[in-house]
Design a protein around this motif. Structure first.
Motif, PDB file in Angstrom:
ATOM      1  N   ALA A   8      21.028   7.060 -12.012  1.00 54.59           N
ATOM      2  CA  ALA A   8      21.179   6.023 -10.988  1.00 54.59           C
ATOM      3  C   ALA A   8      22.230   5.025 -11.452  1.00 54.59           C
ATOM      4  N   HIS A   9      23.323   4.928 -10.714  1.00 59.65           N
ATOM      5  CA  HIS A   9      24.478   4.118 -11.073  1.00 59.65           C
ATOM      6  C   HIS A   9      24.173   2.622 -10.955  1.00 59.65           C
ATOM      7  N   ARG A  10      24.112   1.950 -12.099  1.00 68.21           N
ATOM      8  CA  ARG A  10      23.698   0.538 -12.169  1.00 68.21           C
ATOM      9  C   ARG A  10      22.304   0.366 -11.561  1.00 68.21           C
ATOM     10  N   GLY A  11      21.450   1.367 -11.766  1.00 66.44           N
ATOM     11  CA  GLY A  11      20.191   1.439 -11.045  1.00 66.44           C
ATOM     12  C   GLY A  11      20.441   2.015  -9.666  1.00 66.44           C
ATOM     13  N   ALA A  12      19.435   1.953  -8.815  1.00 64.82           N
ATOM     14  CA  ALA A  12      19.612   2.449  -7.441  1.00 64.82           C
ATOM     15  C   ALA A  12      20.371   1.389  -6.651  1.00 64.82           C
ATOM     16  N   SER A  13      21.680   1.289  -6.917  1.00 64.33           N
ATOM     17  CA  SER A  13      22.457   0.145  -6.446  1.00 64.33           C
ATOM     18  C   SER A  13      22.801   0.208  -4.966  1.00 64.33           C
ATOM     19  N   ALA A  14      22.529   1.322  -4.308  1.00 63.97           N
ATOM     20  CA  ALA A  14      22.686   1.353  -2.854  1.00 63.97           C
ATOM     21  C   ALA A  14      21.523   0.652  -2.157  1.00 63.97           C
ATOM     22  N   PHE A  17      20.150  -4.851  -5.736  1.00 59.50           N
ATOM     23  CA  PHE A  17      21.356  -5.396  -6.356  1.00 59.50           C
ATOM     24  C   PHE A  17      21.565  -4.774  -7.727  1.00 59.50           C
ATOM     25  N   GLU A  18      22.805  -4.409  -8.001  1.00 59.76           N
ATOM     26  CA  GLU A  18      23.187  -3.638  -9.186  1.00 59.76           C
ATOM     27  C   GLU A  18      22.750  -4.264 -10.503  1.00 59.76           C
ATOM     28  N   ASN A  19      22.422  -3.404 -11.459  1.00 64.98           N
ATOM     29  CA  ASN A  19      22.124  -3.818 -12.831  1.00 64.98           C
ATOM     30  C   ASN A  19      21.051  -4.898 -12.913  1.00 64.98           C
ATOM     31  N   THR A  20      20.006  -4.748 -12.109  1.00 63.19           N
ATOM     32  CA  THR A  20      18.850  -5.641 -12.168  1.00 63.19           C
ATOM     33  C   THR A  20      17.593  -4.805 -12.366  1.00 63.19           C
ATOM     34  N   VAL A  21      16.539  -5.454 -12.802  1.00 60.89           N
ATOM     35  CA  VAL A  21      15.269  -4.738 -12.975  1.00 60.89           C
ATOM     36  C   VAL A  21      14.806  -4.152 -11.641  1.00 60.89           C
ATOM     37  N   ALA A  22      15.060  -4.859 -10.542  1.00 64.78           N
ATOM     38  CA  ALA A  22      14.693  -4.331  -9.224  1.00 64.78           C
ATOM     39  C   ALA A  22      15.406  -3.016  -8.945  1.00 64.78           C
ATOM     40  N   ALA A  23      16.682  -2.919  -9.315  1.00 64.58           N
ATOM     41  CA  ALA A  23      17.434  -1.679  -9.126  1.00 64.58           C
ATOM     42  C   ALA A  23      16.909  -0.574 -10.039  1.00 64.58           C
ATOM     43  N   PHE A  24      16.476  -0.940 -11.240  1.00 65.05           N
ATOM     44  CA  PHE A  24      15.921   0.052 -12.157  1.00 65.05           C
ATOM     45  C   PHE A  24      14.581   0.575 -11.635  1.00 65.05           C
ATOM     46  N   LYS A  25      13.744  -0.322 -11.135  1.00 63.85           N
ATOM     47  CA  LYS A  25      12.448   0.094 -10.596  1.00 63.85           C
ATOM     48  C   LYS A  25      12.622   1.006  -9.378  1.00 63.85           C
ATOM     49  N   GLU A  26      13.601   0.681  -8.550  1.00 65.46           N
ATOM     50  CA  GLU A  26      13.850   1.514  -7.376  1.00 65.46           C
ATOM     51  C   GLU A  26      14.349   2.891  -7.795  1.00 65.46           C
ATOM     52  N   ALA A  27      15.131   2.964  -8.854  1.00 65.72           N
ATOM     53  CA  ALA A  27      15.592   4.255  -9.357  1.00 65.72           C
ATOM     54  C   ALA A  27      14.417   5.127  -9.785  1.00 65.72           C
ATOM     55  N   ILE A  91      19.794 -11.642 -15.302  1.00 66.59           N
ATOM     56  CA  ILE A  91      20.586 -10.554 -15.872  1.00 66.59           C
ATOM     57  C   ILE A  91      19.772  -9.941 -17.010  1.00 66.59           C
ATOM     58  N   PRO A  92      19.470  -8.646 -16.967  1.00 66.43           N
ATOM     59  CA  PRO A  92      18.656  -8.043 -18.029  1.00 66.43           C
ATOM     60  C   PRO A  92      19.428  -7.969 -19.349  1.00 66.43           C
TER      61      PRO A  92
END
Length: 239
Positions: A8-14, A17-27, A91-92
């Protein structure tokens, strides 16, 4: 051959928001095998997960990461322009991200950005954190920083992010790295044959999941995408 891993690019950045824990959790929620993240260095040497060397795009502030301490950076909220004040994310740090990957059994692709290249003394600490993971590799557009990774940790996988001008047999054969990462637009004649003949692990970025012919190509070992859910349907097809 095993199926390609989905990063997942910068997390699920689609979706977040990119490179956040929220994006990582969504991934994780969408079934990604791993995360692709970017690492910058603060003025006091803390590795943090952020793509840009400055905060203008993600936080609306004309400040550079290299000029800020880790404590100062913790006060910053990133996110979409009109929402970040009340709903923005911190910012993580790299350490927090590695812990997240350990908890969720994720692979990790760490792209070393400008401030790491400018501060190579930060590499030992970054490598120490990354070594906690079983499946981790380092990528960069800067070949020199990848060479330094190999000097410090010869067994660590390194991946050069390729530019079009580097796609000649002579240059490709001269790069002492384990993998090549490249944009999907470079997967065409004659570059396709050059990349295949290099014998390196090949991962492709810029893919959206709407390229069925690409997904059927067995030469690709990994997808780096904003849309991991469009690739994970292949998970049941392990060889």
């Amino acid at each position: 051959m095993s199926r390609p891993l989905v990063f997942a690019h910068r997390g699920a950045s689609a979706h977040r928001f990119e490179n956040t824990v929220a994006a990582f959790k969504e991934a994780v929620h969408l079934g990604a095998d791993g995360l692709e993240i970017d690492v910058q260095i603060t003025s006091d040497g803390l590795p943090v997960v952020l793509h840009d060397p400055g905060l203008q795009r993600v936080a609306g502030r004309r400040q550079s990461i290299a000029s800020m301490t880790s404590n100062e950076l913790r006060q910053i909220r990133v996110g979409k322009r009109f929402w970040r004040l009340f709903f923005g994310s911190q910012i993580p740090t790299l350490r927090e991200t590695v812990s997240f990957c350990l908890l969720h059994q994720l692979a990790l692709n760490i792209e070393l950005k400008e401030t790491v290249v400018e501060n190579p003394e930060s590499l030992p600490g970054i490598l120490e954190m990354a070594s906690l993971l079983d499946h981790v590799h380092f990528s960069s557009f800067d070949y020199g920083i990848l060479q330094q990774v190999k000097v410090l940790e010869p067994k660590m996988e390194t991946a050069l992010l390729l530019k079009k001008r580097q796609l000649t047999p002579e240059l490709l054969n001269g790069f002492e790295v384990d993998s090549f990462h490249f944009h999907k637009r470079l997967w065409k004649h004659p570059f396709q044959e050059m990349l295949t003949d290099s014998g390196k692990i090949l991962r492709m970025y810029g893919v959206t999941g709407k390229e069925p012919s690409l997904q059927e190509d067995g030469r690709i070992s990994g997808w780096i995408t904003d849309y991991p859910e469009r690739f994970v349907v292949q998970k049941g097809n392990n060889a």
